[in-house]
Design an enzyme around this catalytic site. Structure first.
Site, PDB file in Angstrom:
ATOM      1  N   SER A  85       0.736  -1.246   0.042  1.00 28.25           N
ATOM      2  CA  SER A  85      -0.036  -0.085  -0.189  1.00 28.25           C
ATOM      3  C   SER A  85       0.879   1.117   0.030  1.00 28.25           C
ATOM      4  CB  SER A  85      -1.071   0.047   1.167  1.00 28.25           C
ATOM      5  OG  SER A  85      -2.045  -0.904   0.959  1.00 28.25           O
ATOM      6  N   LYS A  88       0.143   3.634  -2.641  1.00 27.05           N
ATOM      7  CA  LYS A  88      -0.927   4.770  -2.584  1.00 27.05           C
ATOM      8  C   LYS A  88      -0.316   6.121  -2.859  1.00 27.05           C
ATOM      9  CE  LYS A  88      -4.648   2.144  -0.440  1.00 27.05           C
ATOM     10  NZ  LYS A  88      -3.864   0.688  -0.117  1.00 27.05           N
ATOM     11  N   SER A 325      -6.023   3.150   4.375  1.00 28.09           N
ATOM     12  CA  SER A 325      -5.347   2.507   3.367  1.00 28.09           C
ATOM     13  C   SER A 325      -6.536   1.767   2.559  1.00 28.09           C
ATOM     14  CB  SER A 325      -4.297   1.380   3.942  1.00 28.09           C
ATOM     15  OG  SER A 325      -3.551   0.815   2.908  1.00 28.09           O
ATOM     16  N   GLY A 433       1.971  -0.342   4.673  1.00 30.63           N
ATOM     17  CA  GLY A 433       1.586  -1.375   3.579  1.00 30.63           C
ATOM     18  C   GLY A 433       2.096  -2.667   3.969  1.00 30.63           C
TER      19      GLY A 433
END
Length: 961
Positions: A85, A88, A325, A433
């Site tokens: 993640s 992102k 997230s 993440g």
């Protein structure tokens, strides 16, 4: 109950004590430096490398002092890793820059032909522009707004326009087994409730079924409720959604006194799901719908909208994106970027926008972006790139806004429960993440002296995630404490070990084009013992994605457990004896035991063994002329899991991703042969092998002029046996073919067998079916067919790197060794074999072929299997099964004209971002070596990785002491 310490000071004291212990550990690269940050972080890494459960981790770390404009620490900062993640941040920052914090998503309602005097409209169109936040309440508000505009009745159709985005519903490389869950929801320009429903299981009366509700309520999802209410307070519930279908099965138990169980379940075809809820909201608002109302999609343009809904501004949406997230938000943002900036609402176009922005930030190349959220393991970035982005953002007017959206250590979001009671609490802000084998943390922290630091820590190859988080947390405390860190000791860490071949092989890995590639390599002499046997090692214990090198373990275990002479059997039986005049008054049964080589006698034949035609001949020889029952296929020797865990959804149309079944034909595929039509604008010519009714082929492809672009594609509709040919095939293109997997291999086998029987004059009664079922205990055995010996099967698997063969072998080994035809049982056998070779099993093996990116293994593990087989009785068979450099198999065209040609026997492996080669080579001096070369990361082309492998192996073949 054990006492839980919650005192923040106690937690900090424990963390500080750990740091003091680590400070005393001698370290690697910082052996003689005076830099406390380098010494301390290196000490943390060194300590983790000594632990068998964390030794396989490979980490990139970058720490930059923004205040003093200097790099504080760098470790593998130019190596590419899967970021999870953390991706992102690339997507979210680009959205803030290109769309702006005030950007809002709209959802519009149009009417066709206007509203007549009685408030009637013929068609009502709901058009989406990618709003990831649209809720049931928003649809309700739109419906009430329509009512206030005077709409009373919709007579004909409710149209749904999701054309702002393309029709690709999932990110590239997403895994099929993630699909049922909300975090992997499908993407659409018209979306609701993040394209999932929240399923709630509530206890009923004891002994009765539980109650199941959906939010939002929708008729598009069918629920098979198999949950039983039992005594107690616990819930053991499993929720599955059939691949490609809105059919959800809920199984298990829930205690009568248990709390409700919830699961977010994704929706197949989300646009029609929106339409279903929209229809209900219109009715609830008092708008009448015609009795034959239809819900359909459209992409037509209409006049000005009657009503419009606007989302919250992007700046607010970013809070949920980063703190929680949210994958769906990130993916919708990526496609929106493409739609706004490139006029194409696709992930590819969105990634182009991100690339344009990163180029401005000084990140011009050397990374790969496949999706917006990081759910795809095709994503590859470096910590150096991440820190460069975080530095660049500081110059932007939205920098404070971005920072306000990041989780705060010990306070909120995905960091709410981390770093409490340490100097990093309320001080560090960062994006987390995590997924299997991957963990990352990137953001900002204020040091003890007030300096602002930007940092990125990305770790792959994680056997147990707690160690990756421990690394992050320890480095976080060091950064927050900087510069008040202990001075390094005089001893430092041991220098990296030098090997016999270090001077020969190290320069090969230093090639500039391989900068982003991580390598796990080991070379050992088979006839030497102890430390002297290792001629070279480079990160040999790091857990890497092996691709098809995993077949080396599967094949070794198959030889060990089954034996080289093992033959797969396939049983042919009848429910009743055959009459003298050739009538079978009952069912015909075929039971499979995992033979991967069963074929039709045509171009699909891969090797000798059992063919459909030989089964037909056997039936004829038994005198059967007519069958009054069904043709029943028993594939229960294996479980019902047809795909390996972690296989990518977008590979399902390709031969290498065939479904696994104990009764399979033609490696689970049909052959689609094609060539241009006779002239321009004619359909592409298509033939199917075998010529079977089992698959439906829809040919929408056409022939175009010779100089036009070739856009021809063959794809199979998800979870069906409908194959579509689309696009343009230019005149003059060579005739070619594709093998396409079938959805239910056993039924495909049965359909072709029935068709071949009928061609041979053996008739079935009207209404007889081809279906799956279990072989009864009392039957008349007609014949048992046997495959070629395992030695031949293994040779085909390794030379051709056939995934289906590997998966069938793995489940067959599981059935033989552990009594269960499952991948798990097969993997258990693999681990037992590796242990018998004297090695540990601190690696992750999830399938038999290496197609899944869940597989994580080290070069040392692979050489352990190769060494073990070198001492086995079946070694010659194993050795000969491997491709030979410059001679055959997947090495046929490699290393020709070198000392490696006709010398190296090795297994290849490749997929995006992965390339591997492991096997045996004999040096010019006559020493027999075993080697493993695992390469992961970003390279401009796969040739970069194969060139490294070839150069290393050629150097080994040329070596003379």
């Amino acid at each position: 109950m054990k006492k839980t310490y919650r005192n923040p000071f106690f937690k900090w004291l424990m963390a500080f004590s750990l740091l003091l212990q680590l400070a005393a550990v001698p370290t690697l690269a910082s052996a003689h430096t005076a830099d406390p940050m380098t010494a301390q972080v290196d000490a943390v890494l060194y300590a983790l490398e000594q632990n068998p459960e964390s030794i396989g981790m490979q980490s990139g770390i970058s720490i930059y002092d923004l205040t003093k404009d200097k790099m504080l620490y760098s470790h593998n900062a130019d190596k590419n890793y899967v970021p999870a993640s953390n991706m992102k941040l690339f997507t979210g920052v680009t959205a803030l820059d290109r769309l702006g914090p005030d950007y809002t998503f709209k959802t519009e309602v149009f009417v066709k032909g206007g509203i007549n005097a009685r408030g009637q409209v013929t068609e009502l169109i709901l058009k989406g522009y990618g709003d990831p936040t649209l809720t049931e309440a928003d649809l309700e508000e739109l419906a009430h707004d329509l009512k206030e505009k005077g709409v009373t009745t919709v007579r004909s159709r409710l149209l749904l326009d999701d054309s702002y985005f393309d029709d690709v519903r999932l990110g590239a490389g997403w895994m099929w087994d993630d699909e049922p869950y909300g975090y992997s929801a499908q993407l659409s320009a018209l979306a609701l409730h993040k394209n999932f429903v929240t399923l709630t299981v509530t206890p009923g009366k004891s002994g009765k079924k539980a109650e199941i509700t959906l939010d939002p309520q929708t008729d598009t999802m069918a629920i098979d409720n198999q949950v039983k209410t039992v005594d107690g307070k616990t819930a053991d519930v499993t929720v599955t959604r059939a691949r490609g279908k809105n059919v959800v099965t809920v199984t298990g138990t829930i205690g009568v006194d248990a709390s409700s169980y919830q699961e977010d379940v994704s929706i197949e075809n989300p646009t029609l799901y929106v339409g279903n809820v929209w229809k209900r909201k219109l009715e609830e608002a008092g708008i009448k719908l015609g009795s034959s109302i239809r819900i359909q999609t459209t992409d037509k343009a209409y006049d000005e909208p009657v009503v419009t809904h606007e989302s919250r501004p992007l700046g607010e949406i970013m809070v949920e994106l980063n703190k929680e997230s949210d994958n769906f938000y990130a993916e919708q943002l990526l496609k929106t970027l493409g739609a706004v900036e490139k006029r194409k609402g696709s992930a590819e176009a969105g990634a182009e926008v991100v690339a344009d922005f990163l180029n401005e930030a000084g990140i011009t190349t050397g990374y790969s972006q496949a999706d917006g959220s990081g759910l795809s393991r095709y994503d590859l970035i470096t910590t150096e790139q991440m820190v460069q982005l975080l530095r660049y953002v500081q110059e932007k007017p939205y920098s404070e806004l971005l920072e306000s959206t990041l989780p705060i250590a010990g306070v909120d979001g995905t960091l709410a429960n981390r770093l409490k009671g340490t100097p990093a609490e309320k001080n560090l802000i960062a994006k987390t993440g995590s997924m299997s084998g991957v963990n990352s943390l990137s953001g900002y922290v204020t040091a003890k002296n007030g300096d602002k630091l930007a940092f990125s820590i990305i770790t792959n190859g994680i056997y147990k995630s707690k160690y990756a988080r421990s690394l992050q947390d320890q480095v976080a405390v060091l950064m927050a404490s900087y510069p008040e860190l202990d001075e390094p000791g005089d001893d430092g860490l041991p220098e990296p070990e030098a090997y016999k071949l270090s001077d020969l092989l190290d320069p090969i890995l230093d090639a500039p084009e391989a900068t982003g590639v991580s390598a796990g390599i080991i070379v050992k002499a088979l006839d030497e013992k102890g430390k002297e046997a290792t001629w070279y090692a480079h990160d040999a214990d790091k857990l890497m994605t092996p691709a098809s090198n995993l077949k080396l373990l599967t094949g070794a275990t198959a030889l060990t457990e089954l034996g080289s002479d093992y033959r797969f059997k396939t049983e042919l039986s009848a429910s009743t004896p055959v009459t003298d005049d050739g009538l079978l008054k009952g069912n015909l049964y075929v039971k499979g035991y995992g033979d991967p080589s069963i074929h039709t006698e045509d171009e699909l034949k891969a090797q000798d063994g059992v063919s459909i035609e030989s089964i037909v001949d056997a039936i004829k020889k038994r005198g059967i002329k007519r069958i009054n029952g069904d043709l029943i296929l028993d594939d229960t020797y294996f479980d019902d899991q047809r795909l390996g865990l972690g296989w990518a959804w977008d590979d399902e149309s390709y031969y290498y991703n065939a479904l696994i079944d104990a009764l399979s034909l033609n490696r689970g595929t049909v052959m689609i042969s094609y060539e241009p039509g006779a002239r321009k604008d004619k359909p592409v010519k298509v033939t199917i092998t075998p010529n079977t009714s089992y698959v439906t082929v829809i040919n929408e492809a056409k022939t175009v002029a010779k100089d036009e672009e070739n856009t021809f594609t063959i794809l199979r509709d998800r979870a069906t046996d409908t194959i579509r040919l689309q696009g343009n095939l230019p005149l003059g293109s060579d005739a070619d073919y594709e093998r396409v997997p079938v959805e239910q291999p056993a039924l495909y086998f049965g359909t072709v067998l029935k068709e071949k029987l009928e061609e041979a004059g053996i008739k079935f009664t009207n209404g007889s079916e081809v279906k799956r079922g279990e072989l009864p205990t009392k039957v008349t055995k007609l014949k048992v067919f046997q495959s070629e010996p395992l030695a031949d099967i293994l040779t085909y698997m390794n030379k051709k790197s056939d995934n289906l063969y590997a998966e069938m072998l793995l489940k067959a080994v599981g059935a033989k060794a552990n009594g269960s035809g499952t991948a798990d049982a097969g993997i258990e056998a693999v681990q037992a074999v590796l242990k018998s070779f004297g090695w540990t099993t601190n690696f992750d093996m999830v399938d038999g072929s290496g197609l899944t990116r869940y597989d994580q293994i080290s070069a040392r593990h692979i050489t352990a299997a190769l060494e073990g087989m070198a001492a086995a009785e079946s070694f010659d068979i194993y050795y000969d099964s491997l491709p030979i450099a410059g001679v055959d198999g997947t090495l046929k065209n490699r290393m020709k004209g070198t000392a490696a040609e006709n010398n190296v026997h090795a297994k290849t492996g490749s997929m995006s971002g992965v390339n591997s080669l492991s096997g045996y080579v004999t040096t010019k001096g006559g020493t027999k070596l075993v080697f493993s070369i695992l390469l992961n990361g970003y390279a401009t082309s796969s040739k970069v990785m194969t060139s490294i492998q070839d150069e290393i192996v050629e150097a080994l073949a040329n070596y003379e002491e």
